[in-house]
Scaffold this active site. Structure first.
Site, PDB file in Angstrom:
ATOM      1  N   ARG A 149      -1.510  -5.905 -15.143  1.00 40.57           N
ATOM      2  CA  ARG A 149      -1.398  -4.726 -15.829  1.00 40.57           C
ATOM      3  C   ARG A 149      -0.172  -3.606 -16.624  1.00 40.57           C
ATOM      4  NH1 ARG A 149      -3.866  -1.717 -10.885  1.00 40.57           N
ATOM      5  NH2 ARG A 149      -3.855   0.224 -13.013  1.00 40.57           N
ATOM      6  N   PRO A 187       1.831  -5.350  -4.486  1.00 40.99           N
ATOM      7  CA  PRO A 187       2.508  -5.943  -2.727  1.00 40.99           C
ATOM      8  C   PRO A 187       3.250  -4.622  -2.986  1.00 40.99           C
ATOM      9  CG  PRO A 187       3.226  -6.358  -5.429  1.00 40.99           C
ATOM     10  CD  PRO A 187       2.032  -5.795  -5.687  1.00 40.99           C
ATOM     11  N   GLU A 188       3.476  -5.419  -1.329  1.00 39.02           N
ATOM     12  CA  GLU A 188       3.899  -4.146  -1.160  1.00 39.02           C
ATOM     13  C   GLU A 188       4.890  -4.793  -0.299  1.00 39.02           C
ATOM     14  OE1 GLU A 188       1.701  -1.503   1.744  1.00 39.02           O
ATOM     15  OE2 GLU A 188      -0.067  -1.330   0.488  1.00 39.02           O
ATOM     16  N   HIS A 197      -1.538 -13.991 -20.213  1.00 42.42           N
ATOM     17  CA  HIS A 197      -0.581 -12.758 -19.193  1.00 42.42           C
ATOM     18  C   HIS A 197       0.871 -13.030 -18.517  1.00 42.42           C
ATOM     19  CE1 HIS A 197      -3.756  -9.251 -20.109  1.00 42.42           C
ATOM     20  NE2 HIS A 197      -4.971 -10.168 -18.680  1.00 42.42           N
TER      21      HIS A 197
END
Length: 299
Positions: free
Chosen positions: A126, A2-3, A107
């Site tokens: 991740r 995400p930016e 996760h």
DNA sequence: CGTACCCCCTGGCTGC
DNA sequence: TGCAGCCAGGGGGTAC
């Protein structure tokens, strides 16, 4: 991941449901993400009320009534899901998103239950994301993560003069400099490519070459400044409409994450989209990350 | 000091 | 359809 636009989209999705809500229970499923979870996090925040969900650069900021702030970097794959009552959604989910975090996926690392029955689950395959606590009594200006950040590009006081000042200090290529969050926050690898393409500026240009001797921005840097704002705003708008569609929908992980059409990102070997330009989009590597650009119209 | 690299980790996709 | 290899939106830490 995400930016800025994606983080802002997530913020807008969470805020209406979490602002003013009291934390009843915090469950931490593993000792760390990228960094260890803050010590006694659950103890420190249980019973606290979230005043508001904010954002600084790519960080989500859960500001508490007691003056502390829970800071969350989403890294590459972090996401939040709200469940409970009639709600089940993941604001700004990936187009290829895995199963929605219900609080018991492999996760789902952090689960926050609220007094009104809502559950917020942080999922991060991740684990490049992290959670950090700005303690009550510590200002954001003193915080190790927040204090080093550059200007917010969508704030009204952001302009080419500020960017020129920050860029004049660096000798790195403009692509790398714009990814550096101490120069300007919010841009990541996708949007920085788009900004430079739209501006007609080569990613290889040395940053200081965009600043005049008197410290003023060049014409090219004015374009870059305007395109930073334009690209981020367009992406937020697109994310906002995505979010509207998503609200209340359960189990839908097919929504596009980036509704903006990229002009260069991921288009290696394809034609440059600038009208009148016959260039072909090239892919090179800068600081181990892909750069896409048109060598013909980006100078 | 500033800058360049190297990773942290999982999963999706491509090509054999 | 199996699997190896490559790639990924971030960014802190460290070695120069």
């Amino acid at each position: 991941m995400p930016e800025l636009p994606e983080v802002e989209t997530v913020r807008r999705g969470l805020s209406p449901h979490l602002d003013g809500n009291r934390i009843q229970k915090i469950e931490i499923r593993r000792p760390d993400l990228r960094f260890p979870f803050p010590e006694d996090l659950s103890k420190k925040l249980t019973g606290e009320v979230i005043r508001n969900v904010g954002r600084r650069g790519k960080y989500l900021l859960f500001r508490m009534e007691n003056g502390s702030t829970l800071l969350n970097s989403l890294g590459m794959s972090g996401r939040w899901t709200l469940t409970g009552g009639e709600i089940s959604f993941t604001p700004g989910t990936f187009a290829h998103g895995a199963a929605i975090g219900t609080g018991d996926g492999p996760h789902d690392h952090l689960v926050i239950d609220f007094q009104d029955g809502l559950r917020a689950t942080y999922t991060d395959a991740r684990r490049f994301g992290y959670i950090h606590l700005v303690e009550s009594g510590v200002s954001e200006a003193e915080d190790r993560f927040l204090s080093v950040l550059g200007p917010e590009p969508l704030e009204p006081n952001f302009n080419a003069d500020i960017l020129a000042k920050n860029l004049s200090k660096t000798s790195s290529p403009i692509k790398n400099a714009l990814l550096n969050q101490s120069i300007v926050v919010g841009l990541g690898n996708i949007y920085v490519n788009e900004v430079l393409n739209r501006s007609g500026v080569s990613p290889l240009r040395i940053s200081s070459s965009l600043v005049k001797k008197n410290g003023k921005p060049t014409k090219g840097l004015e374009l870059v400044t305007n395109q930073i704002r334009a690209v981020l705003l367009e992406a937020i708008d697109a994310g906002g409409s995505t979010l509207q569609d998503f609200r209340g929908v359960s189990g839908d992980d097919d929504l596009g994450w980036f509704p903006v059409n990229f002009r260069v990102y991921g288009r290696e070997g394809e034609k440059c989209l600038k009208s009148g330009c016959s260039g072909i989009v090239k892919r090179i590597v800068q600081s181990n990350r892909s750069t896409f650009f048109c060598a013909q119209c980006q100078r």
